[in-house]
Design a protein around this motif. Structure first.
Motif, PDB file in Angstrom:
ATOM      1  N   THR A  36       0.918  -0.990   0.201  1.00  0.00           N
ATOM      2  CA  THR A  36       0.157   0.045   0.060  1.00  0.00           C
ATOM      3  C   THR A  36       1.020   1.107   0.113  1.00  0.00           C
ATOM      4  O   THR A  36       1.709   1.316   0.900  1.00  0.00           O
ATOM      5  N   PRO A  37       0.654   2.174  -1.083  1.00  0.00           N
ATOM      6  CA  PRO A  37       1.663   3.292  -1.102  1.00  0.00           C
ATOM      7  C   PRO A  37       1.803   4.307   0.150  1.00  0.00           C
ATOM      8  O   PRO A  37       2.918   4.689   0.654  1.00  0.00           O
ATOM      9  N   GLU A  38       0.555   4.257   0.849  1.00  0.00           N
ATOM     10  CA  GLU A  38       0.489   5.014   2.038  1.00  0.00           C
ATOM     11  C   GLU A  38       1.565   4.675   3.284  1.00  0.00           C
ATOM     12  O   GLU A  38       1.877   5.460   4.045  1.00  0.00           O
ATOM     13  N   PHE A  39       2.135   3.632   3.053  1.00  0.00           N
ATOM     14  CA  PHE A  39       3.042   2.902   4.049  1.00  0.00           C
ATOM     15  C   PHE A  39       4.330   3.586   3.998  1.00  0.00           C
ATOM     16  O   PHE A  39       5.267   3.507   4.657  1.00  0.00           O
ATOM     17  N   GLY A  40       4.623   4.384   2.609  1.00  0.00           N
ATOM     18  CA  GLY A  40       5.976   4.564   2.100  1.00  0.00           C
ATOM     19  C   GLY A  40       6.392   4.318   1.052  1.00  0.00           C
ATOM     20  O   GLY A  40       5.644   3.543   0.091  1.00  0.00           O
ATOM     21  N   GLY A  41       7.500   4.878   0.541  1.00  0.00           N
ATOM     22  CA  GLY A  41       7.915   4.312  -1.103  1.00  0.00           C
ATOM     23  C   GLY A  41       8.499   3.011  -0.543  1.00  0.00           C
ATOM     24  O   GLY A  41       9.586   2.747   0.233  1.00  0.00           O
ATOM     25  N   PHE A  42       8.555   2.162  -1.717  1.00  0.00           N
ATOM     26  CA  PHE A  42       9.396   0.877  -1.724  1.00  0.00           C
ATOM     27  C   PHE A  42      10.287   0.744  -2.761  1.00  0.00           C
ATOM     28  O   PHE A  42      10.024   1.156  -3.934  1.00  0.00           O
ATOM     29  N   PHE A  43      11.376  -0.131  -2.681  1.00  0.00           N
ATOM     30  CA  PHE A  43      12.324  -0.434  -3.703  1.00  0.00           C
ATOM     31  C   PHE A  43      12.730  -2.024  -3.594  1.00  0.00           C
ATOM     32  O   PHE A  43      13.350  -2.282  -2.600  1.00  0.00           O
ATOM     33  N   TRP A  44      12.926  -2.386  -4.778  1.00  0.00           N
ATOM     34  CA  TRP A  44      13.196  -3.871  -4.753  1.00  0.00           C
ATOM     35  C   TRP A  44      14.538  -3.632  -5.723  1.00  0.00           C
ATOM     36  O   TRP A  44      14.688  -3.354  -6.852  1.00  0.00           O
ATOM     37  N   SER A  45      15.772  -4.247  -5.261  1.00  0.00           N
ATOM     38  CA  SER A  45      16.983  -3.909  -5.893  1.00  0.00           C
ATOM     39  C   SER A  45      18.160  -5.141  -5.765  1.00  0.00           C
ATOM     40  O   SER A  45      17.836  -5.984  -4.989  1.00  0.00           O
ATOM     41  N   HIS A  46      18.961  -5.152  -6.832  1.00  0.00           N
ATOM     42  CA  HIS A  46      19.722  -6.201  -6.776  1.00  0.00           C
ATOM     43  C   HIS A  46      21.429  -5.147  -6.655  1.00  0.00           C
ATOM     44  O   HIS A  46      21.347  -4.212  -7.569  1.00  0.00           O
ATOM     45  N   GLN A  47      22.178  -5.274  -5.690  1.00  0.00           N
ATOM     46  CA  GLN A  47      23.247  -4.438  -5.480  1.00  0.00           C
ATOM     47  C   GLN A  47      24.534  -5.506  -5.991  1.00  0.00           C
ATOM     48  O   GLN A  47      24.643  -6.403  -5.515  1.00  0.00           O
ATOM     49  N   PHE A  48      25.472  -4.748  -6.542  1.00  0.00           N
ATOM     50  CA  PHE A  48      26.694  -5.553  -7.052  1.00  0.00           C
ATOM     51  C   PHE A  48      27.800  -4.426  -7.122  1.00  0.00           C
ATOM     52  O   PHE A  48      27.718  -3.290  -6.796  1.00  0.00           O
ATOM     53  N   TYR A  49      28.990  -4.761  -7.744  1.00  0.00           N
ATOM     54  CA  TYR A  49      30.245  -3.903  -7.681  1.00  0.00           C
ATOM     55  C   TYR A  49      30.949  -4.128  -8.998  1.00  0.00           C
ATOM     56  O   TYR A  49      31.048  -5.042  -9.628  1.00  0.00           O
ATOM     57  N   VAL A  50      31.507  -2.843  -9.243  1.00  0.00           N
ATOM     58  CA  VAL A  50      32.510  -2.975 -10.416  1.00  0.00           C
ATOM     59  C   VAL A  50      33.682  -2.241 -10.226  1.00  0.00           C
ATOM     60  O   VAL A  50      34.000  -1.311  -9.270  1.00  0.00           O
ATOM     61  N   GLY A  51      34.682  -2.865 -10.551  1.00  0.00           N
ATOM     62  CA  GLY A  51      36.172  -2.540 -10.373  1.00  0.00           C
ATOM     63  C   GLY A  51      37.075  -3.375 -10.543  1.00  0.00           C
ATOM     64  O   GLY A  51      37.087  -4.235 -11.663  1.00  0.00           O
TER      65      GLY A  51
END
Length: 371
Positions: A36-51
């Motif tokens: 439910t949007p009223e609970f806040g913003g939500f984000f589904w993500s994959h985090q990785f690294y470059v170097g």
């Protein structure tokens, strides 16, 4: 520019990878039920690294839902703290009105230099989306999203990994997928969580050629839980609202509650609740899950013929701080109550078959509520 503002990450799944230098990473996810949007913003993500093996930049890509209900895609990079950011290190090829953010900054978030692409994208619940980064021209990384139902793929932009002109994916042999809430109710006290369910497919590198070696997750973050599929090809993450206990198996997880006396599970799961202003910063209406599904509840808490057993009933009762069940059969053949409580005892019925619609005066159903 800020990336997330006040936020709280949860349900992380950690991956270890072979010692491999990659040029591409793919992550498929499906949001079965959006919060439910009223609970806040939500984000589904994959985090990785470059170097390289000496150092790395942090990148992530994902889907978002804003507190006003807008839906977006996002790709970001955090450079090393000493990096002097080139304002031209991000490219956005779509019409300007598609972008919420397309810029690089010395203070991109958490006082770190970086670059970010955020664009509107009306993703649909129940569909698979492939998030993809692909190396082009040495230090540049393209960001794509494909709707796996329509097979339409969109290039949202490119980001330059300035610190590593010849950098590759996977210098740390690790990555992590996670869900996050930002703004709204949860970042101001974590008073409750909107019910949501997301299915992740295990990530791959180099056009499906490289798979993770192992995975791990934090299973202590109630009311959130991760349910891996046998073989770990898919992962189902379930978030329960206030008071819910996430239990079950992959493909049949639910938020479990003890209902009021005389109520069916259909009544319990659709009952309306409101977060009080004394608990949260504003009153927010919600339900306990929306649907009491025979498909969800019966195999887990149903009769032996439905695939249930008393041990599962006891595990849910224990999570609800109730005594173990006595297994038996009631005189009334209409009582398809399954796992329930007639105070002061708990019961698990061997027959008749458990149904979501069953109720009886004085009986408190143990109900699995799912999207």
């Amino acid at each position: 520019m800020t990336f997330a503002g006040s936020c709280f990450a949860f349900s992380p799944t950690y991956f270890t990878w072979p010692d491999h230098s990659g040029y591409n990473l793919d992550q498929i996810l499906r949001i079965e039920r959006a919060p439910t949007p009223e609970f806040g913003g939500f984000f589904w993500s994959h985090q990785f690294y470059v170097g390289d093996k000496s150092d790395h930049d942090t990148m992530y890509m994902g889907l978002q839902q804003q507190q006003d209900g807008r839906r977006n895609v996002i790709m970001s990079i955090f450079y090393k703290p000493t990096t002097v950011v080139d304002a031209n290190s991000v490219k956005c090829p779509l019409p300007a009105d598609r972008y919420i953010s397309c810029q690089a900054s010395q203070n991109a978030g958490d006082q770190a230099p970086g670059a970010q692409i955020v664009a509107t994208y009306p993703w649909v619940e129940g569909r698979d989306y492939r998030l993809r980064v692909w190396n082009v021209d040495g230090s540049w990384w393209n960001f794509y999203v494909m709707d796996m139902t329509t097979k339409e793929e969109t290039l949202f932009g490119s980001i330059d990994s300035q610190d590593f002109p010849k950098g590759r994916l996977n210098p740390t042999n690790s990555s992590v997928q996670w869900e996050e809430v930002f703004g709204g109710q949860q970042s101001r006290g974590n008073c409750a969580y909107s019910p949501q369910k997301v299915v992740w497919t295990s990530p791959t590198m180099d056009n499906l050629g490289v798979a993770p070696k192992t995975y791990g997750y934090d299973g202590t973050q109630a009311p959130f839980k991760i349910f891996p599929e046998a073989g770990n090809r898919h992962y189902e993450t379930l978030t329960c609202p206030l008071g819910g206990v996430p239990m079950g198996n992959y493909g049949a997880s639910a938020c479990y509650y003890l209902g009021d006396a005389g109520k069916s599970c259909s009544d319990v799961c659709t009952s309306a609740r409101t977060l009080p202003t004394t608990t949260c910063s504003a009153a927010v209406p919600y339900t306990l899950g929306g649907i009491a599904s025979d498909r969800v509840t019966s195999p887990y808490l149903g009769t032996p013929g439905q695939g249930g057993d008393v041990g599962r009933c006891d595990s849910v009762l224990a999570a609800l701080q109730l005594p173990k069940a006595e297994a038996g059969t009631r005189i009334n053949p209409q009582e398809g109550l399954g796992c329930h409580r007639y105070a002061p005892k708990s019961w698990w019925l061997l027959k008749p078959d458990t149904t979501a619609a069953s109720s009886a005066p004085g009986a408190q159903r143990v109900c699995g509520c799912g999207p």
